[in-house]
Motif scaffolding. Sequence first.
Motif, PDB file in Angstrom:
ATOM      1  N   ASP A   6      37.881  48.656  30.828  1.00  0.00           N
ATOM      2  CA  ASP A   6      37.137  48.667  31.768  1.00  0.00           C
ATOM      3  C   ASP A   6      37.922  48.179  33.129  1.00  0.00           C
ATOM      4  O   ASP A   6      38.316  47.078  33.179  1.00  0.00           O
ATOM      5  N   GLU A   8      37.579  47.984  36.159  1.00  0.00           N
ATOM      6  CA  GLU A   8      37.067  47.257  37.134  1.00  0.00           C
ATOM      7  C   GLU A   8      37.029  45.527  36.531  1.00  0.00           C
ATOM      8  O   GLU A   8      37.019  44.727  37.678  1.00  0.00           O
ATOM      9  N   ARG A  32      46.273  47.370  37.260  1.00  0.00           N
ATOM     10  CA  ARG A  32      45.351  47.549  36.251  1.00  0.00           C
ATOM     11  C   ARG A  32      45.654  48.350  35.160  1.00  0.00           C
ATOM     12  O   ARG A  32      46.423  49.294  35.313  1.00  0.00           O
TER      13      ARG A  32
END
Length: 65
Positions: A6, A8, A32
């Motif tokens: 994920d 986010e 990320r």
Amino acid sequence: MKIKADREVCVGAGMCVLTAAELFDQDDDEGRVLVLQPEPHPDQVAAAREAVELCPSGALSLEEG
Ligand code: SF4
């Protein structure tokens, strides 16, 4: 088995890359996680499990099966 990430939730700590560089990378902008190999080979499963355990944000999970 499938690796889920994920992005986010990822905080870019990089533990996954340090643990299993063949499975994970980080993007250049925010650091990320990028999953290089969503379906790890049997000999990479242990490293995948370790990376999931070490991820400080809980961004990584494994879908068994
Ligand atoms: S260890 Fe977790 S928080 Fe750190 S880069 Fe990997 S997925 Fe993101």
